[in-house]
Design a protein around this motif. Structure first.
Motif, mmCIF file in Angstrom:
data_model
loop_
_atom_site.group_PDB
_atom_site.id
_atom_site.type_symbol
_atom_site.label_atom_id
_atom_site.label_comp_id
_atom_site.label_asym_id
_atom_site.label_seq_id
_atom_site.Cartn_x
_atom_site.Cartn_y
_atom_site.Cartn_z
ATOM 1 N N TYR A 50 44.870 32.890 23.763
ATOM 2 C CA TYR A 50 45.925 33.529 24.966
ATOM 3 C C TYR A 50 47.036 33.637 24.681
ATOM 4 O O TYR A 50 47.732 34.844 25.037
ATOM 5 C CB TYR A 50 45.098 32.554 26.262
ATOM 6 C CG TYR A 50 46.472 32.655 27.279
ATOM 7 C CD1 TYR A 50 45.613 33.327 28.561
ATOM 8 C CD2 TYR A 50 48.200 32.306 28.010
ATOM 9 C CE1 TYR A 50 46.614 34.277 30.028
ATOM 10 C CE2 TYR A 50 47.987 32.516 28.531
ATOM 11 C CZ TYR A 50 47.664 33.818 29.742
ATOM 12 O OH TYR A 50 48.563 33.260 30.951
ATOM 13 N N GLU A 71 49.460 24.551 28.811
ATOM 14 C CA GLU A 71 49.604 25.004 30.436
ATOM 15 C C GLU A 71 50.183 25.419 30.216
ATOM 16 O O GLU A 71 50.818 26.155 30.280
ATOM 17 C CB GLU A 71 49.711 23.367 31.276
ATOM 18 C CG GLU A 71 49.265 22.301 31.204
ATOM 19 C CD GLU A 71 49.229 21.386 31.790
ATOM 20 O OE1 GLU A 71 50.273 21.709 32.630
ATOM 21 O OE2 GLU A 71 48.137 20.310 32.297
ATOM 22 N N ASP A 72 49.298 27.148 31.610
ATOM 23 C CA ASP A 72 50.365 28.093 31.816
ATOM 24 C C ASP A 72 50.615 27.434 33.117
ATOM 25 O O ASP A 72 50.805 26.781 33.270
ATOM 26 C CB ASP A 72 49.092 28.831 32.067
ATOM 27 C CG ASP A 72 48.070 28.931 33.355
ATOM 28 O OD1 ASP A 72 48.259 28.019 34.199
ATOM 29 O OD2 ASP A 72 47.032 30.204 32.765
ATOM 30 N N LYS A 73 51.609 28.211 33.633
ATOM 31 C CA LYS A 73 52.072 28.313 34.924
ATOM 32 C C LYS A 73 51.044 27.795 35.983
ATOM 33 O O LYS A 73 52.048 26.983 36.756
ATOM 34 C CB LYS A 73 52.746 29.127 35.437
ATOM 35 C CG LYS A 73 52.735 30.401 36.067
ATOM 36 C CD LYS A 73 52.984 32.179 36.071
ATOM 37 C CE LYS A 73 53.578 33.018 35.743
ATOM 38 N NZ LYS A 73 54.233 34.330 35.133
ATOM 39 N N ASN A 74 49.684 27.694 36.145
ATOM 40 C CA ASN A 74 49.214 27.245 37.195
ATOM 41 C C ASN A 74 48.454 25.828 36.888
ATOM 42 O O ASN A 74 47.506 25.380 37.724
ATOM 43 C CB ASN A 74 47.791 28.072 37.331
ATOM 44 C CG ASN A 74 48.537 30.152 37.447
ATOM 45 O OD1 ASN A 74 49.573 29.227 38.727
ATOM 46 N ND2 ASN A 74 47.986 30.921 37.864
ATOM 47 N N GLY A 75 49.061 25.323 35.902
ATOM 48 C CA GLY A 75 48.212 24.150 35.483
ATOM 49 C C GLY A 75 47.225 24.506 34.273
ATOM 50 O O GLY A 75 46.809 23.726 34.180
ATOM 51 N N LYS A 76 46.701 25.381 34.015
ATOM 52 C CA LYS A 76 45.776 26.022 33.529
ATOM 53 C C LYS A 76 45.333 25.700 31.923
ATOM 54 O O LYS A 76 46.449 26.526 32.121
ATOM 55 C CB LYS A 76 45.138 27.546 34.071
ATOM 56 C CG LYS A 76 43.493 27.649 33.357
ATOM 57 C CD LYS A 76 43.559 28.348 34.398
ATOM 58 C CE LYS A 76 41.257 29.283 34.215
ATOM 59 N NZ LYS A 76 40.872 29.893 33.883
ATOM 60 N N GLU A 77 44.625 25.331 31.265
ATOM 61 C CA GLU A 77 44.913 24.875 29.884
ATOM 62 C C GLU A 77 44.366 26.081 28.887
ATOM 63 O O GLU A 77 43.733 26.909 29.809
ATOM 64 C CB GLU A 77 44.086 24.122 29.234
ATOM 65 C CG GLU A 77 44.593 22.654 29.620
ATOM 66 C CD GLU A 77 43.721 21.361 28.783
ATOM 67 O OE1 GLU A 77 42.955 21.914 28.072
ATOM 68 O OE2 GLU A 77 44.307 20.158 28.395
ATOM 69 N N ARG A 78 45.141 26.546 28.266
ATOM 70 C CA ARG A 78 44.245 28.367 27.387
ATOM 71 C C ARG A 78 44.988 27.735 25.950
ATOM 72 O O ARG A 78 45.532 27.111 25.454
ATOM 73 C CB ARG A 78 46.267 29.096 28.134
ATOM 74 C CG ARG A 78 46.133 29.168 29.620
ATOM 75 C CD ARG A 78 45.355 30.299 30.107
ATOM 76 N NE ARG A 78 45.166 30.899 31.435
ATOM 77 C CZ ARG A 78 44.362 31.198 31.655
ATOM 78 N NH1 ARG A 78 43.667 31.987 31.105
ATOM 79 N NH2 ARG A 78 44.935 32.443 32.744
ATOM 80 N N ASP A 79 44.624 28.500 25.930
ATOM 81 C CA ASP A 79 43.948 28.443 23.804
ATOM 82 C C ASP A 79 45.786 29.303 23.644
ATOM 83 O O ASP A 79 45.994 30.610 23.697
ATOM 84 C CB ASP A 79 42.323 28.857 24.102
ATOM 85 C CG ASP A 79 41.968 29.702 24.005
ATOM 86 O OD1 ASP A 79 43.073 30.870 24.235
ATOM 87 O OD2 ASP A 79 40.785 30.198 23.939
ATOM 88 N N HIS A 118 46.536 23.498 23.263
ATOM 89 C CA HIS A 118 46.407 24.304 24.364
ATOM 90 C C HIS A 118 46.351 23.591 25.588
ATOM 91 O O HIS A 118 47.202 22.986 26.590
ATOM 92 C CB HIS A 118 44.389 23.424 24.982
ATOM 93 C CG HIS A 118 45.352 21.550 24.297
ATOM 94 N ND1 HIS A 118 44.941 21.104 22.826
ATOM 95 C CD2 HIS A 118 45.440 20.499 25.075
ATOM 96 C CE1 HIS A 118 46.042 20.049 22.940
ATOM 97 N NE2 HIS A 118 45.763 19.903 24.013
#
Ligand code: 5AD
Ligand code: SF4
Length: 431
Positions: free
Chosen positions: A212, A201-209, A199
């Motif tokens: 993704y 973080e992407d570059k916008n700080g959003k958690e990705r699984d 999980h």
């Protein structure tokens, strides 16, 4: 994971001016990377250290210094005890403290160190932040995307030795992948103790699984094969299952440890799945990609395992028909809940059950390998074979395959028609 960690430590040392030697006798620095998962793995360290001491003494007689280090999970578990059992060890560093090695070596060089430095903290920062940029060492690379584990299976030391789960940010993973590809990787295997709970973080700080991340990896130019390991059954989401249908470079082979075929034992192991859940996941995976084949880990002789429980493990194997699997006798690990459970199983019974299980697993592996005869499989050639003109590679199903071919094909993918098959390997002719 230890192979990956060792190669990252080697990268760090290369940056410091070290070079690999072919023989241990020639090495000024020897580092043992250790595993604590079963008693046998941990004990191996002490016999290896005994041999290293002899070499250290021989070299000392020739006036040469030898620095001996131990890293990895045995250090985390044994801490200062390592130095009690092997006082000639110069330093010992746990799996989250590899970045300290550089400074320790500097202190040793300048004679500013005390005998035996030991570091076993769990720093909050990512150990990956300190490691230097790496390059591919061949066409197949590991890439750790997740470290540690929060699952606390009652038999397992990993949550204690590698700490809580940590996922590397998406961009950091992709940057490492691009570097590996640009330096020769055709295949990348994303690693984590519990990789499918990734999980980051992407570059916008959003958690990705992980689903993704796999799609992002598949967009990278030049990558031809993608794998991920090891997965926890309860974390196989529908999105991840769909990746096996939608991502063409995702290899049709998945390691999904069941551990036991008995719900009672799975519960005692604190696994968050029962056999029915597991079989349902496999059914969905086959629906997503009918080419997919499975592998697993099994533990026999977990405390309280009856003949009936064990028979259920055999039933599960007969249902899934794994094409490869690792199986182990339960090993009591200090500090884990199962180590103090009553009704521990006798060694003799564990041994008998392991033999029965392994025979069944080998039968399925053998059948699958033989079923490949006549098929044309793409093989990634990874190393030279024993005979001249022969290379060894891996099929999409991780089978070893030998083929006579031009040595210029090393680190390439070629099509091979499978001609012969044994339980452990295939051989074929180049098309
Ligand atoms: N005893 C035996 N096998 C174990 N494993 C983990 N801990 C133990 C233990 N205490 C096995 C599990 C796991 C694999 C990496 O090692 O099957 O999936
Ligand atoms: Fe150990 Fe794997 Fe269980 Fe984590 S999920 S505790 S690493 S067996």
């Amino acid at each position: 994971m230890n192979v990956y960690d060792s190669s990252r430590i080697a990268d760090m040392l290369r940056n410091q001016g070290y070079e690999e030697t072919a023989k241990q006798q020639d090495a000024e620095l020897v580092i043992f990377n250790t595993c604590h998962i079963r008693e046998k793995a941990a004990e191996k360290l002490f016999s290896d250290l005994g041999r290293a001491l002899l070499i250290k003494q021989e070299r000392a007689a020739e006036g040469k210094q030898t620095v001996i280090g131990v890293v990895g999970c045995v250090v985390q578990a044994e801490d200062e005890q390592i130095l009690k059992r092997a006082p000639f060890v110069d330093f010992a560093v746990g799996p989250l403290m590899y970045h300290t090695i550089k400074d320790i070596l500097q202190r040793i060089k300048e004679n500013k160190t005390h005998e035996g430095e030991v570091y076993t903290d769990f720093p909050a920062e990512s150990k990956f932040d300190y490691l230097p940029e790496n390059k591919a060492q061949g066409a197949c690379s590991y890439l750790a995307v997740q470290e540690g584990c929060n699952n606390f299976c009652t038999y397992c030391v990993v949550p204690y030795t590698r700490g809580v789960e940590y996922s590397r940010p998406v961009e950091e993973v992709l940057a490492e992948a691009k570097r590996l590809i640009s330096t020769g990787s055709l295949e990348i295997n994303l690693l984590g103790q519990n990789v499918n709970s990734y999980h980051g973080e992407d570059k916008n700080g959003k958690e990705r699984d992980l689903a993704y991340l796999l799609h992002k990896m598949a967009e990278l130019d030049g990558l031809q094969r993608l794998r991920y390991t090891t997965s926890y059954p309860a974390d196989m989401t529908d999105e991840l299952i769909d990746c096996h249908r939608d991502i063409k470079i995702l290899m049709p082979f998945l390691h999904l440890p069941l551990q036991s075929g008995s719900d009672k034992i799975l519960k005692a192991m604190n696994r968050r799945h029962n056999v029915e859940d597991y079989l349902r996941i496999i059914e969905k995976l086959y629906k997503a990609n009918s080419e997919l084949r499975m592998s697993s880990d099994f533990i026999v002789g977990f405390p309280g395992e009856t003949d009936e429980d064990f028979a259920k493990t055999l039933d599960a194997v007969n249902k899934v028909k794994y094409i490869q699997a690792f199986s182990f006798k339960y090993s009591r690990r200090p500090g884990t809940p199962a180590a103090v459970m009553e009704n521990q199983i006798e060694e003799k019974v564990k041994k008998e059950r392991l033999e029965i299980l392994q025979n069944l697993l080998f039968d399925y592996q053998d059948k699958f390998n033989k079923s490949c005869i006549g098929r044309v499989l793409p093989v990634l050639l990874e190393e030279k074979g024993r005979h001249k003109g022969q290379l060894i590679g891996r099929t999409p199903y991780m089978q070893n395959l030998h083929v006579e071919t031009n040595s210029a094909n090393l680190n390439k993918i070629i099509n091979v028609e499978v001609v012969e098959a044994t339980t452990n390997s295939l051989s074929g002719k180049e098309l």
